[in-house]
Write a protein that holds these residues in place. Structure first.
Motif, PDB file in Angstrom:
ATOM      1  N   PHE A 139       0.818  -1.206   0.000  1.00  0.00           N
ATOM      2  CA  PHE A 139       0.000   0.000   0.000  1.00  0.00           C
ATOM      3  C   PHE A 139       0.859   1.266   0.000  1.00  0.00           C
ATOM      4  O   PHE A 139       0.427   2.303  -0.513  1.00  0.00           O
ATOM      5  CB  PHE A 139      -0.961  -0.005   1.193  1.00  0.00           C
ATOM      6  N   LYS A 140       2.063   1.189   0.546  1.00  0.00           N
ATOM      7  CA  LYS A 140       2.971   2.336   0.472  1.00  0.00           C
ATOM      8  C   LYS A 140       3.327   2.641  -0.976  1.00  0.00           C
ATOM      9  O   LYS A 140       3.421   3.804  -1.380  1.00  0.00           O
ATOM     10  CB  LYS A 140       4.247   2.044   1.266  1.00  0.00           C
ATOM     11  N   VAL A 141       3.530   1.594  -1.766  1.00  0.00           N
ATOM     12  CA  VAL A 141       3.827   1.772  -3.193  1.00  0.00           C
ATOM     13  C   VAL A 141       2.652   2.464  -3.884  1.00  0.00           C
ATOM     14  O   VAL A 141       2.836   3.426  -4.646  1.00  0.00           O
ATOM     15  CB  VAL A 141       4.114   0.411  -3.863  1.00  0.00           C
ATOM     16  N   ILE A 142       1.450   1.986  -3.622  1.00  0.00           N
ATOM     17  CA  ILE A 142       0.258   2.566  -4.245  1.00  0.00           C
ATOM     18  C   ILE A 142       0.027   3.987  -3.751  1.00  0.00           C
ATOM     19  O   ILE A 142      -0.381   4.870  -4.519  1.00  0.00           O
ATOM     20  CB  ILE A 142      -0.981   1.690  -3.962  1.00  0.00           C
ATOM     21  N   GLU A 143       0.295   4.230  -2.482  1.00  0.00           N
ATOM     22  CA  GLU A 143       0.130   5.568  -1.912  1.00  0.00           C
ATOM     23  C   GLU A 143       0.949   6.589  -2.690  1.00  0.00           C
ATOM     24  O   GLU A 143       0.481   7.694  -2.989  1.00  0.00           O
ATOM     25  CB  GLU A 143       0.549   5.541  -0.438  1.00  0.00           C
ATOM     26  N   GLU A 144       2.163   6.225  -3.048  1.00  0.00           N
ATOM     27  CA  GLU A 144       3.021   7.131  -3.822  1.00  0.00           C
ATOM     28  C   GLU A 144       2.521   7.285  -5.253  1.00  0.00           C
ATOM     29  O   GLU A 144       2.562   8.385  -5.816  1.00  0.00           O
ATOM     30  CB  GLU A 144       4.457   6.615  -3.810  1.00  0.00           C
ATOM     31  N   LEU A 145       2.041   6.206  -5.837  1.00  0.00           N
ATOM     32  CA  LEU A 145       1.532   6.282  -7.210  1.00  0.00           C
ATOM     33  C   LEU A 145       0.315   7.199  -7.315  1.00  0.00           C
ATOM     34  O   LEU A 145       0.103   7.855  -8.344  1.00  0.00           O
ATOM     35  CB  LEU A 145       1.155   4.885  -7.705  1.00  0.00           C
ATOM     36  N   LEU A 146      -0.484   7.258  -6.260  1.00  0.00           N
ATOM     37  CA  LEU A 146      -1.703   8.058  -6.281  1.00  0.00           C
ATOM     38  C   LEU A 146      -1.499   9.490  -5.798  1.00  0.00           C
ATOM     39  O   LEU A 146      -2.445  10.276  -5.807  1.00  0.00           O
ATOM     40  CB  LEU A 146      -2.779   7.387  -5.414  1.00  0.00           C
ATOM     41  N   ALA A 147      -0.305   9.834  -5.398  1.00  0.00           N
ATOM     42  CA  ALA A 147      -0.048  11.187  -4.876  1.00  0.00           C
ATOM     43  C   ALA A 147      -0.397  12.235  -5.933  1.00  0.00           C
ATOM     44  O   ALA A 147       0.126  12.211  -7.048  1.00  0.00           O
ATOM     45  CB  ALA A 147       1.414  11.321  -4.465  1.00  0.00           C
ATOM     46  N   GLY A 148      -1.303  13.150  -5.584  1.00  0.00           N
ATOM     47  CA  GLY A 148      -1.692  14.219  -6.491  1.00  0.00           C
ATOM     48  C   GLY A 148      -2.519  13.766  -7.678  1.00  0.00           C
ATOM     49  O   GLY A 148      -2.690  14.531  -8.635  1.00  0.00           O
TER      50      GLY A 148
END
Length: 214
Positions: A139-148
């Motif tokens: 989920f940390k990986v996805i969190e960064e992908l969805l930033a902004g």
């Protein structure tokens, strides 16, 4: 062309239900009660010997595995733009769906069936704890992908449907996901889509039917 989706509540069969709906496809749904072994009957195993949903029956021909199903839906209904049209972006989307399938999904399953991963008495909580650490890393990986970003790509895609199911499933296990604000925002946006609202209503109906039959 006749389409039938073999579906079970809370499973990743959620994903093609959403994308077929987004595509405006005419499809039937065959509900499978996995809790009572509906996915292990001789009839179902003839369709998918891997005893998993989803299965999409296309004119009597079964197609399994979510990534393949999403690619097929996109090719059959290109106007829905379920994957990016540009080839390099398309393979990035396929890569992200593969991450949902082979990375995130296996880290969710121990919450439901820890006994499948270790048969030592009293090991259930340990199995869940280790799996959830891996899940949170995902989920940390996805969190960064969805930033902004609103969606993974400039428009809604099958990737959004796939990750929605992953996050929804994690929430069903009462995991503390408050730290993943971008993922939570994406989940909330997904819930407002008509295709997802249709899915959630259908899921509730099937769950109630299965409960009455128990």
């Amino acid at each position: 062309m006749k389409l039938t989706l073999y579906y079970a509540p809370n499973t990743c069969a959620t994903v093609p239900y959403i994308t077929l709906t987004e595509a405006g496809a005419d499809f039937d749904v065959q509900n499978v009660n996995t809790r009572t072994g509906g996915n292990r009957t001789p009839e179902f195993l003839r369709l998918n010997p891997k005893h998993k949903v989803p299965v999409l029956i296309i004119d009597d021909e079964p197609l399994t595995e979510n990534v393949a199903i999403q690619i097929w839906i996109n090719r059959q209904f290109p106007e829905a733009k379920l994957l990016p049209a540009e080839p390099q972006e398309e393979v990035k989307a396929i890569s992200l769906m593969a991450f949902c399938a082979s990375g995130i999904h296996p880290h969710l399953t121990p919450n439901a069936r820890p006994q499948n991963y270790c048969d030592l008495p009293g090991s259930e909580e340990s199995v869940k704890r280790v799996a959830n650490q891996l899940l949170f890393d995902d989920f940390k990986v996805i969190e960064e992908l969805l930033a902004g970003r609103e969606w993974f790509f400039p428009h809604f895609s099958a990737c959004d449907a796939y990750f929605f199911w992953c996050f929804k499933r994690a929430l069903s296990f009462k995991l503390d996901l408050a730290r993943f604000g971008n993922c939570m925002g994406h989940y909330e946006r997904m819930q407002r889509r008509p295709s997802v609202q249709k899915l959630l209503g259908y899921e509730k109906k099937v769950q109630e039917e299965f409960a009455r039959a128990a």
